[in-house]
Design a protein around this motif. Structure first.
Motif, PDB file in Angstrom:
ATOM      1  N   UNK A 114      22.320   8.287  87.916  1.00  0.00           N
ATOM      2  CA  UNK A 114      21.231   9.009  88.283  1.00  0.00           C
ATOM      3  C   UNK A 114      21.620   9.135  89.954  1.00  0.00           C
ATOM      4  N   UNK A 115      22.117   8.446  90.478  1.00  0.00           N
ATOM      5  CA  UNK A 115      22.546   8.911  92.014  1.00  0.00           C
ATOM      6  C   UNK A 115      23.309   9.866  92.237  1.00  0.00           C
ATOM      7  N   UNK A 128      11.211  11.110  90.515  1.00  0.00           N
ATOM      8  CA  UNK A 128      11.668  11.994  89.138  1.00  0.00           C
ATOM      9  C   UNK A 128      12.448  10.974  88.289  1.00  0.00           C
ATOM     10  N   UNK A 129      13.532  10.221  88.757  1.00  0.00           N
ATOM     11  CA  UNK A 129      14.339   9.421  87.923  1.00  0.00           C
ATOM     12  C   UNK A 129      13.386   8.385  87.141  1.00  0.00           C
ATOM     13  N   UNK A 130      12.506   7.863  88.136  1.00  0.00           N
ATOM     14  CA  UNK A 130      11.520   6.888  87.441  1.00  0.00           C
ATOM     15  C   UNK A 130      10.588   7.723  86.318  1.00  0.00           C
ATOM     16  N   UNK A 131      10.331   8.605  86.360  1.00  0.00           N
ATOM     17  CA  UNK A 131       9.441   9.517  85.474  1.00  0.00           C
ATOM     18  C   UNK A 131       9.985   9.481  84.171  1.00  0.00           C
ATOM     19  N   UNK A 132      11.333   9.973  84.321  1.00  0.00           N
ATOM     20  CA  UNK A 132      12.139   9.989  83.165  1.00  0.00           C
ATOM     21  C   UNK A 132      12.549   8.732  82.414  1.00  0.00           C
ATOM     22  N   UNK A 133      12.505   7.651  83.193  1.00  0.00           N
ATOM     23  CA  UNK A 133      12.876   6.375  82.483  1.00  0.00           C
ATOM     24  C   UNK A 133      11.645   5.747  81.929  1.00  0.00           C
ATOM     25  N   UNK A 134      10.534   6.266  82.475  1.00  0.00           N
ATOM     26  CA  UNK A 134       9.359   5.807  81.961  1.00  0.00           C
ATOM     27  C   UNK A 134       9.019   6.410  80.495  1.00  0.00           C
ATOM     28  N   UNK A 139      18.454   5.443  82.160  1.00  0.00           N
ATOM     29  CA  UNK A 139      19.906   5.780  82.907  1.00  0.00           C
ATOM     30  C   UNK A 139      20.741   4.496  82.799  1.00  0.00           C
ATOM     31  N   UNK A 140      22.134   5.065  82.526  1.00  0.00           N
ATOM     32  CA  UNK A 140      23.182   3.959  82.625  1.00  0.00           C
ATOM     33  C   UNK A 140      24.617   4.585  83.014  1.00  0.00           C
TER      34      UNK A 140
END
Length: 351
Positions: A114-115, A128-134, A139-140
């Motif tokens: 994600x970085x 944005x990353x947290x919204x997608x992971x929720x 992400x891995x």
């Protein structure tokens, strides 16, 4: 799991339904409620690891043209047609959170750092990353093809370190261990063909602008990133390493033929032409250089030592193919250096 990985017996099904955690920088502890069946990846680095682990191809990658599946054709029984499997490119004009949110409904995991997304774009935030992971799709990944990005301030991984982590995600540690053994044997073969240090050529790895009739180049300095693995393993000398030329990833640098003539590397390794055969490359890029008033003075051009330099992204199988090709290019090796049948067997689950 993909069809190539075979069918799960009742015990395997129980394992698939159990929860487990895989930890890796920078994503930390990532929890899985079962083995991912569908996935999206960056380009060919992590995508290639998944293929080697017997998974079906990813649903999407950043750029399909940078997932060089044509190299799989050298492996018996292994072939991927990106159009036939409906693989999508995520990166058109830009990466958007909307397309990730939509894709999260179809895939179980994003095998990507994600970085990298945040570091390469201006419109993404941690939120944005947290919204997608929720949505339940984590992400891995760890961006490992280059070590030239300033934002990458966490531990890098080698190709096989990353490969081992991904094998834990897909619960395919046995396939990883089989590849690790094959890779160790391959490294022993390389040790026998690499000449003494004072007999190794200097090389310049570059991206051409434009691709087929280049006038300038983006230079790459050989670092510990995975996209340079074959050149490190073959012990070549980096022609840019003792100059003031800055790596393209760090400074978006360009070099021209006049500067190249001052450095005059023994070998020119040109990226961005991986879709071409050796003959097609010779008829375009090499022909252009041979007829160029400055490029034609370069030692590498005069000696016929201008080659395709390999892609930015390579997984374990493509790395084997490209390292053998590189050994032919710089050392004239003509024998096969790894067992292609064995690679195909491991992917098919015949361990």
């Amino acid at each position: 799991m993909g069809a190539m990985a075979g069918c799960l017996d009742s015990l395997g099904q129980t394992e698939q339904e159990s929860e487990y955690t895989v930890s890796m920088p920078p994503v930390g502890d990532v929890e899985f409620s079962g083995v991912p069946e569908t996935w999206a990846a960056n380009n060919g680095t992590w995508a290639g690891m998944g293929v080697a682990l017997g998974q079906d191809p990813p649903e999407a990658v950043y750029l399909t043209e940078r997932f060089h599946t044509q190299h799989y054709e050298e492996i018996p029984g292994l072939s991927i047609d990106k159009e036939d499997v409906g693989m999508d490119s995520l990166w058109g004009d830009e990466l958007t959170t909307e397309e990730f949110l939509e894709l999260s409904e179809d895939v179980d995991v994003f095998i990507m750092d994600p970085n990298f997304i945040r570091g390469r774009t201006d419109n993404w935030t941690e939120d944005d990353i947290e919204t997608i992971e929720n949505t339940g799709t984590p992400f891995f990944g760890n961006s490992i093809f280059s070590r030239g990005y300033e934002w990458h301030d966490y531990d890098y991984l080698t190709l096989y370190e990353a490969f081992e982590y991904l094998s834990q995600v897909f619960q395919e540690e046995d396939r990883y261990e089989a590849f690790e053994t094959l890779h160790d044997e391959f490294q022993n073969e390389l040790d026998d063909i690499v000449p003494p240090e004072d007999e190794r050529p200097s090389v310049a790895i570059m991206w051409p602008q434009p691709a087929e009739e280049p006038e300038t180049f983006s230079p790459y300095l050989i670092d510990e990133g995975t996209s340079f693995k074959q050149w490190r393993d073959l012990g070549v000398e980096d022609a840019f390493a003792t100059t003031d030329v800055e790596d393209f990833h760090a400074g978006r640098t360009e070099v021209d033929y006049e500067l190249l003539l001052e450095i005059d590397p023994d070998v020119l390794l040109i990226r961005g032409n991986e879709q071409k055969s050796a003959d097609e490359f010779a008829d375009t890029v090499v022909s252009h250089m041979e007829n160029h008033n400055v490029a034609s003075e370069l030692t590498a051009v005069q000696n016929g030592d201008v080659y395709r330099g390999g892609p930015l992204h390579q997984g374990p199988i493509v790395n084997l193919v490209l390292t053998e090709r590189a050994a032919r290019q710089v050392y004239g090796v003509d024998e096969e250096l790894f067992d292609r049948d064995r690679v195909g067997d491991i992917v098919a689950g015949d361990l």
